[in-house]
Write an enzyme that holds these catalytic residues in place. Structure first.
Site, short mmCIF file in Angstrom:
data_model
loop_
_atom_site.label_atom_id
_atom_site.label_comp_id
_atom_site.label_asym_id
_atom_site.label_seq_id
_atom_site.Cartn_x
_atom_site.Cartn_y
_atom_site.Cartn_z
N THR A 117 0.87 -1.26 0.17
CA THR A 117 -0.17 0.07 -0.05
C THR A 117 0.94 1.41 -0.41
O THR A 117 1.77 1.33 -0.06
CB THR A 117 -0.58 -0.36 0.94
OG1 THR A 117 -1.57 1.28 1.74
CG2 THR A 117 -0.04 -0.20 2.38
N TYR A 141 -1.19 -0.11 9.90
CA TYR A 141 -1.79 -1.01 8.61
C TYR A 141 -0.62 -0.75 7.85
O TYR A 141 -0.07 -1.70 6.86
CB TYR A 141 -3.05 -0.18 8.37
CG TYR A 141 -3.30 -0.36 6.87
CD1 TYR A 141 -3.73 -2.08 5.95
CD2 TYR A 141 -3.40 0.82 5.59
CE1 TYR A 141 -3.21 -2.45 5.01
CE2 TYR A 141 -3.47 0.37 4.37
CZ TYR A 141 -4.08 -1.95 3.74
OH TYR A 141 -3.79 -1.57 3.03
#
Ligand code: UDP
Length: 327
Positions: A117, A141
């Site tokens: 990501t 995350y």
């Protein structure tokens, strides 16, 4: 037919990847614990229910299907939750991925495509985000995904695990044929929440912060259509099959849109008002995440076809209106 193990194949991006793999002549074998995925999204190949933390189950699935490669989508992926429950991110994402990687190596499956990501980059004022930008994630995350990238590098050095890492920007849209689409419970992402609000299926959208250092004060993101994104994964698989070595690719269009601009486009596409109110910033959000890389286009031959904001919202709106909302 060549089997590809797709973790998270019952989820939003994974289910679109399974369709793209099937269309390209592969058999996608979905491995999913159904915590955030949906069994009825598994339409393009066999389904094996299992958790990444269950090594024995993983070994069984590798032995049964002898996959030529792994595409690893399964992950917890909510920035807000990562701020309040970081332990779940380190356990599920990092320990779970380590288990999967160890099982793959033990089974002799040495081609690995990983969904990472742009959240691994963190905030970089006025810096073009390319694959060499330092990774300074602002939330667990992003940190968990960065850690998995490190594990892959170590396993390549030690065990020859070839990998393609895709750092996604913001994924939106749905399969234009309406076979699969986005559906999370709980939903936290901007586009589906906005479509729900337009449709009266939930309260007004809350815009998380209008005091960012951007032209209209709201966060800027680079939105990419899920079908274009998964096309890149098939190209990544071929890259590994052609023995081109491990590589990192950003997947974004290079165009940034603020939250307010997404709202304006949605009004235009749906011809409906978007009910919204202004709220405080969401902890862990970066100001601006826009890809400055053309590597995927230049090296993989990736050419996004549906990644205009209009098409992404129109495809998501069609999926939304076709009743897939109710599960
Ligand atoms: N966002 C928002 N309201 C919402 C959900 C998201 O204003 O209810 C904003 C969020 O702050 C971010 C952008 O929309 O700037 C995209 O957020 P999303 O959760 O869809 O993806 P992320 O960028 O976290 O991966």
């Amino acid at each position: 037919m060549t089997n590809i193990l797709v973790t998270g194949g019952a989820g939003y991006i994974g289910s679109h990847a399974c369709k793209a793999l099937a269309n390209a002549g592969y058999t996608p074998v979905t491995y999913d614990n159904l915590v955030t995925g949906w069994q009825d999204a598994v339409k393009f190949g066999p389904f094996e229910q299992g958790d990444l933390l269950d090594r024995a189950r993983l070994d069984e699935v590798f032995a049964r299907y002898q996959p030529a490669a792994v595409m690893h989508f399964a992950a917890l992926s909510q920035v807000g939750e990562a701020m309040t429950q970081p332990g779940r991110y380190w356990s599920n994402n990092v320990t779970g991925s380590l288990n999967l990687i160890e099982a793959a190596v033990a089974a002799g499956c040495l081609n690995f495509v990983f969904s990472s990501t742009c959240a691994t980059y963190g905030d970089h004022d006025n810096v073009v985000l390319d694959e060499n930008t330092p990774q300074l994630p602002l939330n667990a995350y992003g940190a968990s995904k960065r850690a998995i990238e490190d594990i892959l590098r170590d396993f390549e050095a030690a065990h020859g695990l070839r990998h393609v890492i895709f750092r996604y920007f913001n994924v939106a849209g749905a399969d234009p044929d309406g076979e699969v689409g986005e559906f999370h419970r709980p939903e936290t992402h901007l586009v589906p929440l906005m479509l729900d609000a337009i449709d009266g299926k939930r309260d007004a959208l809350t815009v998380f912060g209008t005091d960012y250092d951007t032209p209209d004060g709201t966060c800027i993101r680079d939105y990419v259509h899920v079908c274009d994104l998964v096309d890149a994964h098939v190209l990544g698989l071929k890259w590994l099959e052609d023995d081109k070595g491990s590589r990192v690719f950003n997947l974004g269009t290079g165009s940034g849109f603020s939250v307010m601009e997404v709202i304006e486009h949605s009004k235009a596409v749906t011809n409906r008002e978007v009910p919204y109110n202004i709220g405080p910033r969401r902890a862990g959000d970066c100001t601006k995440l826009v890809s400055g890389s053309t590597r995927a286009k230049a090296e993989l031959g990736w050419s996004p076809k549906r990644s205009t904001l209009e098409t992404m919202i129109a495809d998501a709106w069609r999926w939304h209106q076709n009743g897939h909302y109710e599960r």
